[in-house]
Design a protein around this motif. Structure first.
Motif, PDB file in Angstrom:
ATOM      1  N   ALA A 218      26.655 105.178  96.541  1.00  0.00           N
ATOM      2  CA  ALA A 218      26.082 104.670  95.297  1.00  0.00           C
ATOM      3  C   ALA A 218      24.606 104.325  95.460  1.00  0.00           C
ATOM      4  O   ALA A 218      23.783 104.598  94.567  1.00  0.00           O
ATOM      5  CB  ALA A 218      26.859 103.450  94.829  1.00  0.00           C
ATOM      6  N   LEU A 219      24.232 103.740  96.581  1.00  0.00           N
ATOM      7  CA  LEU A 219      22.823 103.420  96.830  1.00  0.00           C
ATOM      8  C   LEU A 219      21.991 104.687  96.978  1.00  0.00           C
ATOM      9  O   LEU A 219      20.872 104.776  96.467  1.00  0.00           O
ATOM     10  CB  LEU A 219      22.696 102.550  98.080  1.00  0.00           C
ATOM     11  CG  LEU A 219      23.210 101.114  97.952  1.00  0.00           C
ATOM     12  CD1 LEU A 219      23.366 100.472  99.323  1.00  0.00           C
ATOM     13  CD2 LEU A 219      22.279 100.279  97.079  1.00  0.00           C
ATOM     14  N   ALA A 220      22.539 105.684  97.660  1.00  0.00           N
ATOM     15  CA  ALA A 220      21.813 106.949  97.851  1.00  0.00           C
ATOM     16  C   ALA A 220      21.600 107.682  96.540  1.00  0.00           C
ATOM     17  O   ALA A 220      20.658 108.487  96.422  1.00  0.00           O
ATOM     18  CB  ALA A 220      22.577 107.843  98.825  1.00  0.00           C
TER      19      ALA A 220
ATOM     20  N   SER B 290      18.807 102.885  85.314  1.00  0.00           N
ATOM     21  CA  SER B 290      19.529 101.640  85.057  1.00  0.00           C
ATOM     22  C   SER B 290      21.013 101.800  85.340  1.00  0.00           C
ATOM     23  O   SER B 290      21.637 100.923  85.964  1.00  0.00           O
ATOM     24  CB  SER B 290      19.306 101.213  83.603  1.00  0.00           C
ATOM     25  OG  SER B 290      20.005 100.021  83.316  1.00  0.00           O
ATOM     26  N   LEU B 291      21.596 102.909  84.926  1.00  0.00           N
ATOM     27  CA  LEU B 291      23.016 103.160  85.170  1.00  0.00           C
ATOM     28  C   LEU B 291      23.301 103.321  86.669  1.00  0.00           C
ATOM     29  O   LEU B 291      24.285 102.781  87.183  1.00  0.00           O
ATOM     30  CB  LEU B 291      23.464 104.415  84.417  1.00  0.00           C
ATOM     31  CG  LEU B 291      23.572 104.274  82.888  1.00  0.00           C
ATOM     32  CD1 LEU B 291      23.697 105.654  82.245  1.00  0.00           C
ATOM     33  CD2 LEU B 291      24.755 103.397  82.502  1.00  0.00           C
ATOM     34  N   ALA B 292      22.426 104.061  87.352  1.00  0.00           N
ATOM     35  CA  ALA B 292      22.626 104.274  88.792  1.00  0.00           C
ATOM     36  C   ALA B 292      22.497 102.957  89.559  1.00  0.00           C
ATOM     37  O   ALA B 292      23.264 102.687  90.494  1.00  0.00           O
ATOM     38  CB  ALA B 292      21.626 105.298  89.306  1.00  0.00           C
TER      39      ALA B 292
ATOM     40  N   ALA C 173      25.067  98.246  92.271  1.00  0.00           N
ATOM     41  CA  ALA C 173      25.351  96.807  92.310  1.00  0.00           C
ATOM     42  C   ALA C 173      26.847  96.550  92.339  1.00  0.00           C
ATOM     43  O   ALA C 173      27.337  95.692  93.091  1.00  0.00           O
ATOM     44  CB  ALA C 173      24.713  96.113  91.106  1.00  0.00           C
ATOM     45  N   VAL C 174      27.600  97.299  91.526  1.00  0.00           N
ATOM     46  CA  VAL C 174      29.054  97.154  91.520  1.00  0.00           C
ATOM     47  C   VAL C 174      29.625  97.529  92.886  1.00  0.00           C
ATOM     48  O   VAL C 174      30.500  96.838  93.431  1.00  0.00           O
ATOM     49  CB  VAL C 174      29.679  98.018  90.412  1.00  0.00           C
ATOM     50  CG1 VAL C 174      31.199  98.062  90.546  1.00  0.00           C
ATOM     51  CG2 VAL C 174      29.277  97.500  89.040  1.00  0.00           C
TER      52      VAL C 174
ATOM     53  N   LEU D  50      30.668 102.842  83.791  1.00  0.00           N
ATOM     54  CA  LEU D  50      29.315 103.355  84.041  1.00  0.00           C
ATOM     55  C   LEU D  50      29.320 104.877  84.206  1.00  0.00           C
ATOM     56  O   LEU D  50      28.427 105.572  83.711  1.00  0.00           O
ATOM     57  CB  LEU D  50      28.737 102.682  85.284  1.00  0.00           C
ATOM     58  CG  LEU D  50      28.437 101.186  85.136  1.00  0.00           C
ATOM     59  CD1 LEU D  50      28.228 100.540  86.492  1.00  0.00           C
ATOM     60  CD2 LEU D  50      27.218 100.956  84.242  1.00  0.00           C
ATOM     61  N   ASP D  51      30.329 105.405  84.893  1.00  0.00           N
ATOM     62  CA  ASP D  51      30.422 106.852  85.100  1.00  0.00           C
ATOM     63  C   ASP D  51      30.628 107.600  83.784  1.00  0.00           C
ATOM     64  O   ASP D  51      30.220 108.758  83.652  1.00  0.00           O
ATOM     65  CB  ASP D  51      31.572 107.187  86.056  1.00  0.00           C
ATOM     66  CG  ASP D  51      31.253 106.836  87.499  1.00  0.00           C
ATOM     67  OD1 ASP D  51      30.074 106.602  87.815  1.00  0.00           O
ATOM     68  OD2 ASP D  51      32.204 106.788  88.312  1.00  0.00           O
TER      69      ASP D  51
END
Length: 251
Positions: free
Chosen positions: A64-66, A40-42, A47-48, A27-28
């Protein structure tokens, strides 16, 4: 399916298989100038990270959530799942009850309502110790959900069947759950489910079968670094050893 959708799908499959680092790296490495694709990527990274933290009690999800650029129902569910994991493993709470019920009520479709219902059941069960409420949520998840959600609902309903002494129903629910989890390659809960099948074998009187299954689950869980499953199966094997007579114990 565009390239970003394909990447998110591939990363999701890696996540389900317990390859959290590889999923995040994929994803990165994916770039887009489109705001919707960036979101969508973020969201997929978050989720991961949430799934990773639940498996290994790490803390990848906070950042990741932030980093998700805007609020959404899906983000709110991931935040609830993170806080549920904190409540389980770090003695947090964060007023989960109102949030879980809001997510169930505000879900934009049946699939999301089923997912929210499952997590509401887990929270009612494991944080607030309300089994009747939990069973109601699991039942809704089973009725409305996709196969992965159904698998999780069956897994938890099986716990209640087992606790009630209905070993036949527990086996039926747990075997169906295991098959669905294996079908979709969701390794962590499949291992957790097989650990409970090992407990069921013990309770049915098959100590050798229980020990064999627990041993294999321990090996898998140790390779993935899922400590709570390793602890559970090792405790089961110690219990089986104590129950054996001296003549039955391996030398």
């Amino acid at each position: 399916m565009n390239s970003v959708e394909a990447v998110v799908t591939a990363a999701t499959k890696l996540m389900l298989a317990g390859h959290w680092t590889a999923a995040t790296e994929l994803l990165d490495a994916t770039r887009s100038d489109d705001p919707a694709e960036q979101h969508s990527l973020a969201l997929a990274r978050a989720a991961v990270a949430v799934d990773h933290d639940f498996g290994q009690q790490s803390d990848h999800a906070t950042a990741a959530l932030a980093a998700v650029p805007e609020d959404s129902w899906d983000l709110a569910l991931l935040e609830l799942r993170k806080d549920y994991a904190d409540a389980l493993f770090r003695s947090g709470d964060g007023d989960l009850r109102d949030r879980m019920l809001t997510l169930v009520g505000d879900a934009p479709d049946d699939a999301r309502r089923a997912a929210a219902s499952f997590w509401a059941g887990a929270i009612a069960d494991n944080v607030y110790e309300q089994p009747a409420e939990a069973i109601e949520h699991y039942t809704h998840a089973l009725e409305l959900g996709d196969e992965l959600t159904k698998a999780q609902a069956l897994r938890h309903l099986g716990h209640h069947s087992h606790a009630a002494g209905n070993l036949e129903l527990a086996r039926e629910q747990w075997e169906q759950s295991t098959e669905l989890l294996q079908k979709h390659g969701h390794l962590r809960p499949a291992l957790a489910q097989q650990a409970h099948l090992a407990i069921l074998l013990r309770d049915e009187g098959d100590a050798d079968g229980s020990a064999a299954l627990a041993t294999e689950v321990t090996r898998w869980a140790r390779q993935l670094g899922i400590g709570f499953i390793v602890d559970q199966t090792e405790e089961l094997m110690r219990d089986l050893m104590v129950r054996r007579t001296p003549q039955e114990r391996p030398r």
